[in-house]
Scaffold this active site. Structure first.
Site, PDB file in Angstrom:
ATOM      1  N   TYR A  30       0.838  -1.204   0.000  1.00 27.54           N
ATOM      2  CA  TYR A  30       0.000   0.000   0.000  1.00 27.54           C
ATOM      3  C   TYR A  30       0.877   1.260   0.000  1.00 27.54           C
ATOM      4  O   TYR A  30       0.549   2.256  -0.628  1.00 27.54           O
ATOM      5  CB  TYR A  30      -0.941   0.019   1.207  1.00 27.54           C
ATOM      6  CG  TYR A  30      -2.084  -0.977   1.173  1.00 27.54           C
ATOM      7  CD1 TYR A  30      -2.112  -2.023   0.261  1.00 27.54           C
ATOM      8  CD2 TYR A  30      -3.146  -0.862   2.070  1.00 27.54           C
ATOM      9  CE1 TYR A  30      -3.162  -2.937   0.245  1.00 27.54           C
ATOM     10  CE2 TYR A  30      -4.198  -1.769   2.062  1.00 27.54           C
ATOM     11  CZ  TYR A  30      -4.194  -2.806   1.149  1.00 27.54           C
ATOM     12  OH  TYR A  30      -5.233  -3.696   1.150  1.00 27.54           O
ATOM     13  N   GLU A 144       0.092 -10.715  -3.058  1.00 30.22           N
ATOM     14  CA  GLU A 144       0.906 -11.932  -3.060  1.00 30.22           C
ATOM     15  C   GLU A 144       0.425 -12.871  -4.150  1.00 30.22           C
ATOM     16  O   GLU A 144      -0.773 -12.934  -4.432  1.00 30.22           O
ATOM     17  CB  GLU A 144       0.713 -12.707  -1.753  1.00 30.22           C
ATOM     18  CG  GLU A 144       1.440 -12.205  -0.559  1.00 30.22           C
ATOM     19  CD  GLU A 144       1.030 -13.060   0.615  1.00 30.22           C
ATOM     20  OE1 GLU A 144       1.675 -14.092   0.834  1.00 30.22           O
ATOM     21  OE2 GLU A 144       0.041 -12.714   1.269  1.00 30.22           O
TER      22      GLU A 144
END
Length: 470
Positions: A30, A144
């Site tokens: 982020y 991921e």
DNA sequence: ATTTTGACGCT
DNA sequence: AGCGTCAA
């Protein structure tokens, strides 16, 4: 489906070539997304906070200034510059500022009275699209992915009848070698005759991963870390060994040395209650100690499935395949209403269901355009007095109104069963997707079917253009 | 005032 | 279908 070679059915089963499995993990994702949107943040200690100083009511667009250095919200991502000051995930703003007075706090965008993670989801999808060029790709979370790059590694092993070559950016590449972790130069200068087949395949796979990471860096500006091993369990474990911006190879010869001193809770799926129970029942702490427990004893204590599974885990064995899936299986959004803000009336439930349904309908709409699919089931979830409840129904339509009213009907059903209630979490989700891709002509079908020699053979060339918006 | 997501196993 | 667990 997968063509099953006939020999798989016979009694003489040759050992399958070991797979090259990769876990890729974006570094403080982020934060990186925010730096990409505001390059003046580059190199500064920053954190992303998920708490709206205006009580979550005011919309804060992605495009407007979102730095609120007086925020006392919870940190959900911390840049590596800030970590150097001791700033940690889940710290509150004030505590983080004591550690690092220069810390820049970026507020998550908000809409419909709640946090809106769209910019991070879209950035994650861009990364996945690049990673999927390298082989079979499984989205594991917003930041991921698992890859199976066996096919491309095999192709390179055949192509360079010679031997693995040092990957791109070798300074970002580590190997868990005989003397512990080292840079990769020595390992890649292994003499030709000394490579084992398995290590050679890992080395070629590592070169693929280095190239993919380089593409992500140059095309999107994001750095990531990766683990390269023979299965998902081990790849996941070693992606986190060296962060940020590093990839780590785990040859089979090092598996035991890595696992033995490791705390049991570090293994995926053993970080919670089961891991606690395993450690307590056996009176042990490390994976090495678990490895010493006979399988029969594990089976007795933990059952016919879990026992043998633990026995294999302790040896770094996992048969969990990398799925071909780059899209999420469900879309959901919700909001927490802590103590004082808890919802006590159906009127308020209705209001918030509308807010949440606005976001969900928006996301279902863009997902339909981009991915040619629609959900067939929706559900509502809520928490009351610490209990979690969920109810689901057929998708009543894709509009805000139909989603909100179906959600309200489900909540009414639940409310009718009790005299008193208090809602502290409210959640709407959509799942069970059905494809709406236009049916291809017979000719097109055979053409594309003929091209599918197998998974993961596309190399690093950009994929065919998406069947995007019409 | 550790939120907001997601996947998966059990029944 | 609904609940619980695990994870980031």
């Amino acid at each position: 489906g997968h063509p099953h070679p006939v020999w798989r059915m016979t009694s003489r089963v040759p050992a399958l070539p070991r797979a090259v499995v990769v876990h890729v993990d974006l570094d403080a994702f982020y934060c990186q997304v925010e730096v990409g949107r505001d390059p003046s943040l580059q190199g500064q200690p920053i954190a992303v906070v998920q708490y709206n100083p205006f009580g979550d009511l005011r919309t804060i667009l992605p495009s407007e200034p979102r730095i609120f250095n007086d925020s006392n919200g919870s940190l959900i991502a911390v840049s590596y510059e800030a970590r150097a000051f001791g700033v940690k995930r889940n710290m509150r703003g004030d505590e983080a500022r004591r550690q690092c007075p220069e810390l820049q706090l970026v507020q998550v965008p908000t809409a419909n009275g709640k946090a809106d993670l769209t910019i991070y989801r879209e950035a994650g999808a861009q990364v996945i699209d690049i990673l999927a060029r390298g082989g079979v790709c499984e989205r594991a979370s917003i930041d991921e992915a698992y890859l199976d790059v066996t096919e491309e590694a095999l192709r390179r092993a055949r192509r360079d009848h010679g031997r693995p070559v040092l990957p791109l950016n070798p300074e970002q590449c580590r190997v868990y070698g005989p003397d512990g972790v080292a840079g990769c130069e020595a390992w890649f200068s292994t003499p030709d005759w000394a490579w084992s087949d398995a290590d050679e395949l890992l080395a070629h796979g590592a070169a693929v991963v280095a190239e993919l990471r380089h593409v992500v860096q140059t095309e999107l500006g994001y750095s990531c870390s990766a683990g390269i091993a023979h299965n998902k369990l081990l790849a996941k474990l070693c992606s986190g060994l060296h962060k940020p911006q590093q990839q780590t190879i785990l040859p089979e010869s090092a598996v035991q040395r890595l696992l033995d001193p490791l705390m049991i809770a570090k293994l995926r799926s053993l970080g919670g209650k089961l891991g606690q129970q395993v450690a307590q029942v056996l009176g042990i702490e490390t994976v090495g100690q678990l490895r010493a427990v006979p399988e029969t004893r594990l089976r007795t204590l933990f059952g016919p499935e879990t026992g043998p599974w633990l026995h294999r885990m302790a040896r770094g064995q996992s048969s969990d395949r990398v799925q071909q899936r780059t899209l999420p299986k469900s879309l959901g959004c919700g909001k927490t209403f802590r103590a004082q803000n808890a919802i006590r009336t159906l009127q308020d439930v209705q209001y918030w269901l509308q807010q949440i349904a606005r976001e969900l309908a928006e996301r279902i709409g863009s997902d339909r355009e981009r991915n040619q699919r629609v959900p067939q089931t929706m559900g509502v979830g809520l928490s009351s007095h610490g209990d979690h409840v969920s109810r689901s129904c057929a998708m009543p339509g894709l509009s805000v109104e139909s989603i909100a009213s179906a959600g309200l009907a489900l909540v009414r059903r639940w409310v009718a069963e009790r005299a008193e209630w208090t809602v502290t979490d409210l959640y709407l989700s959509a799942c069970n997707f059905r494809s709406i891709a236009a049916c291809p002509s017979i000719a097109t079908f055979f053409q594309s079917a003929a091209g599918e020699g197998g998974q993961g053979t596309q190399g690093l060339a950009p994929p065919d253009p998406r069947p995007d918006s019409p």
